[in-house]
Design a protein around this motif. Structure first.
Motif, PDB file in Angstrom:
ATOM      1  N   GLU A  60       0.835  -1.203   0.000  1.00 51.38           N
ATOM      2  CA  GLU A  60       0.000   0.000   0.000  1.00 51.38           C
ATOM      3  C   GLU A  60       0.871   1.255   0.000  1.00 51.38           C
ATOM      4  O   GLU A  60       0.598   2.222  -0.722  1.00 51.38           O
ATOM      5  N   ASP A  63       2.542   1.761  -3.413  1.00 51.80           N
ATOM      6  CA  ASP A  63       1.582   2.298  -4.380  1.00 51.80           C
ATOM      7  C   ASP A  63       1.366   3.793  -4.183  1.00 51.80           C
ATOM      8  O   ASP A  63       1.286   4.553  -5.150  1.00 51.80           O
ATOM      9  N   SER A  64       1.297   4.223  -2.929  1.00 51.87           N
ATOM     10  CA  SER A  64       0.957   5.621  -2.657  1.00 51.87           C
ATOM     11  C   SER A  64       2.145   6.567  -2.764  1.00 51.87           C
ATOM     12  O   SER A  64       1.973   7.746  -3.052  1.00 51.87           O
ATOM     13  N   THR A 110      -0.440  -8.225 -11.671  1.00 54.86           N
ATOM     14  CA  THR A 110      -1.437  -8.040 -10.614  1.00 54.86           C
ATOM     15  C   THR A 110      -2.066  -9.374 -10.233  1.00 54.86           C
ATOM     16  O   THR A 110      -2.230  -9.694  -9.050  1.00 54.86           O
ATOM     17  N   GLN A 187       0.528  -1.324  -8.261  1.00 50.45           N
ATOM     18  CA  GLN A 187      -0.505  -0.312  -8.498  1.00 50.45           C
ATOM     19  C   GLN A 187      -1.796  -0.967  -8.992  1.00 50.45           C
ATOM     20  O   GLN A 187      -2.899  -0.593  -8.576  1.00 50.45           O
ATOM     21  N   MET A 190      -3.582  -2.634  -6.047  1.00 59.72           N
ATOM     22  CA  MET A 190      -4.281  -1.688  -5.177  1.00 59.72           C
ATOM     23  C   MET A 190      -5.534  -1.139  -5.856  1.00 59.72           C
ATOM     24  O   MET A 190      -6.564  -0.936  -5.210  1.00 59.72           O
TER      25      MET A 190
END
Length: 532
Positions: A60, A63-64, A110, A187, A190
């Motif tokens: 997480e 990704d951010s 993914t 990414q 998420m």
């Protein structure tokens, strides 16, 4: 009277108690620092003049916080927001740090993270760049344009200054130097977890096909929704290098970062399709192909004879002594076993990746493909190998040096077409292997698979290009349909007419069709060979 051992016991007890207190104090200290969002516990490393800081972050967080190199302020004026790639022109060609992103890889990556419980991504190499790096007037630059300090704000916690806290506050820009497609996969994960959907793209980030949904993954791979949500908190290794080292100018820093990227990628060799098939432990067809390659008498390595399988390359040279390639065996496995084991290949419209079949299914697949190879080995062409002949003589065209028989069974494309046809004949048309190979053995003995470079051959113009005098991979599907026809025939007039038209078209050279007698004829007069 006290025992002489008692003082020693007391000292040992005190040492153990002190050790316990030290660990508790360290735990409290670490808990306090680890709870901070603006600092990350890392270990400092040094190779040559390059310092780096290694830690771990949640998916997480990755990704951010982490972006692609093309999104660095340096490139923003030449940045394509659609593809996340740098626009190549005279101004940016020397500054581009990364190869273009291939967005077609996002969906498979993914799914790998979501559907494979044994998933693992290597650490991501990132550049750590605080805001002052992109401000030439910042106090961190001296009058000569050199950095007064490293871009990495590191607070050591030990005397050797190797373990400490790295500033990762929101003011620090972080971008992937190596691991851009891993970042892309995270990414995508998420996005899937947050929205329940993931759009598939082509390499240039144009939407293609249907979206992948969480429901698709849960249904196809029997996943627990709670397990999927926990993925966001899994941790991945991350290695930071400072955007600017102390004493560097901005141009020197850019060249250093670019040099690191180039060498990281030069050291990473791309695996061939054959090597990927060799390592693939999730695709049932690949697993079966490997088992056949190492265990079947026609293919396995035997002391005193040349190896029969090329494990790396996708092609077989005319003079090569191998019989086939692992990649060809992989395709043969898929085209033959796809009929009895359709679930080994997920529905294409959903764009899902395959999962490893259970052991019972794998054993059944190996047994089925093994039976096919037992019959295949009985063909007269392959029996000649057991009599001491080598593959080059059977593979080469007659016009090549030392001549040869031009046999399609010694070319990977011919082997794949043959297996594709047999899969349909056996599993769709329900003909027995024994009966089919009885016909094919007679056909082979009469030279049906040989001399493909001559007009008398059914494979002339189909698998052999008479203009360029070489193999035609594009004719594989037509070759398979022709083989199905000569084995099983057809009652469908339209199907027969279409096959006749395609064969005539394949045998047409400069507007003239070549008949089986070697003479030019009208396309409609080419006809079809008799059914066996």
């Amino acid at each position: 009277m006290s025992s002489p051992d008692k003082p020693k016991a007391d000292i040992a007890s005190q040492i153990l108690e002190q050790d316990s207190q030290d660990r508790q104090a360290l735990a409290l200290l670490l808990d306090r620092h680890l709870a901070r969002n603006d600092r990350l516990l890392v270990q400092k490393t040094q190779m040559g003049s390059t310092e780096a800081f290694i830690g771990s972050v949640t998916l997480e967080w990755l990704d951010s916080r982490v972006r692609f190199a093309s999104q660095l302020p340096l490139f923003r004026q030449k940045f394509d927001p659609q593809t996340d790639n740098v626009i190549r022109d005279e101004e940016t060609v020397d500054e581009i740090l990364q190869r273009p992103l291939d967005w077609s890889r996002q969906a498979p990556l993914t799914q790998y993270l979501a559907a494979r419980q044994a998933h693992k991504f290597p650490a991501v190499l990132v550049v750590h760049s605080p805001t002052w790096v992109d401000n030439p007037k910042a106090k961190e630059w001296d009058k000569q344009g050199r950095a007064r300090q490293s871009a990495a704000d590191f607070i050591p916690l030990d005397q050797n200054q190797t373990v400490g806290l790295l500033d990762v506050s929101p003011s620090v820009s972080i971008f992937a130097l190596d691991g851009q497609h891993r970042l892309m996969g995270v990414q995508g994960l998420m996005t899937l977890l947050k929205t329940g959907r993931l759009q598939r793209y082509n390499k240039n980030k144009k939407p293609v096909g249907s979206v992948i949904t969480i429901d698709d993954l849960i249904d196809e791979y029997q996943l627990d929704p709670a397990y999927l949500q926990r993925l966001a908190q899994e941790k991945i290794g991350i290695e930071f290098i400072p955007a600017v080292a102390k004493g560097e100018t901005r141009d020197q820093a850019r060249r250093r970062v670019r040099s690191i990227f180039v060498h990281v990628n030069l050291m990473a060799l791309r695996l061939s399709k054959g090597q990927l098939a060799l390592l693939n432990e999730n695709d049932g067809f690949s697993i079966v192909a490997r088992k056949i390659a190492v265990n079947h008498p026609l293919l396995k390595e035997v002391p005193g004879r040349n190896p029969r399988v090329n494990w790396d390359s996708a092609t077989v040279a005319a003079k090569s002594t191998v019989l086939t390639t692992l990649q060809a065996l992989n395709e043969m496995s898929q085209r033959y076993l796809d009929h009895p084991f359709p679930r080994w290949k997920p529905p294409e419209k959903k764009g899902l990746i395959p999962m490893r079949p259970d052991d019972e299914e794998l054993e059944a697949g190996i047994d089925t493909f093994n039976q096919f190879f037992d019959h295949l080995a009985s063909l007269p062409s392959y029996q000649r190998l057991e009599q001491g002949e080598e593959t080059p003589q059977l593979r080469r065209f007659s016009f090549e040096k030392n001549g040869g028989e031009g046999n399609i069974l010694f070319r990977p494309v011919g082997q794949i077409a043959f297996t594709q046809a047999l899969g349909i004949v056996v599993f769709q048309k329900k003909l027995s292997l024994k009966m089919v190979f009885k016909k094919l053995c007679k056909y082979d003995a009469e030279g049906g698979f040989s001399q493909m470079e001559t007009p008398q051959s059914l494979w002339y113009g189909v698998l052999f290009d008479p203009n360029k005098k070489r193999i035609m991979v594009s004719g594989r599907d037509l070759a398979a349909r022709l083989l199905i026809y000569i084995i099983a025939g057809t009652e469908d007039g339209m199907e027969k007419a279409e096959l006749r038209r395609e064969l005539a078209e394949a045998r047409t050279i400069e507007g003239k069709a070549v008949g089986f007698n070697g003479k030019f004829v009208k396309p409609r007069d080419v006809g079809l060979p008799p059914v066996l």
